[in-house]
Design a protein around this motif. Sequence first.
Motif: not given
Length: 266
Positions: A232-254
Amino acid sequence: MYTYICENTIDGILTGVYNAYADKHPHREVHLTIHEPENLSLFTQYISVETDAEKAAKVARTLKSRFGQDFYETIYQAAMSGDVPGKSTMDKADAIYETVALALASGDGTKTLLSLGEPCVFRVFELCRATGREAMHLLGFVRFQELENGILFSEIHPNHHVLPILGEHFSDRLPEENFMIYDANRKLALLHPAGEHFFLADADALDLSATKRFSADEIQFQDLWVTFFHSITIDARKNPKLQSQMIPKRFQRDTVEFQASEQAVS
């Protein structure tokens, strides 16, 4: 001056509160700390507090009976906090002691907690809020994985001691499941036998390799989820900053999908 050096646990801090009151020193001359002092001060008596569950329970019962469950929960969550940067750097044990002293003096716990102009109350508010926010995040981000022995396992890396809060939530949601939540930062495990109440245990000797041996169904569902995540990923609409707001980076490793992404990159 009298400085009580407490263990960094809810029982340790409440034992310090109990001892400070039992010793009947003037409150303005009493301080509690969870840190061993680097430099000793003149005219200060340092008193090591041996944690006593019975004394802590007496303080807890007093706070609940006089000021209600909400007041106690605020104190409890503040005690469960880790190092929290904020406007105040007051030691959390001292902030809790002074807040309890204010409440006992006024007889009104609700009014005390609203007195944010008091440095101790504001610090308790900061600490409680930080613990509560992380717990709320993890209620949504905790991912259980089925091990080959059928146990549901989750590893987390929280800044605060949130396992008791998670335990109450997931015990209610998964009462008939055997599950374990491992706090890797504190080497502490929450264990929930099916049909029973959860408990906490030292997990310093936990065999982490065993927690990577998943059931066949788990491996299949992980593959399906990761495939869906990437499809479901759309490469042209990737937004790492928004993604990190939704799931903070310190939670992503889990989370499985982010682990898969990192492996793909490497």
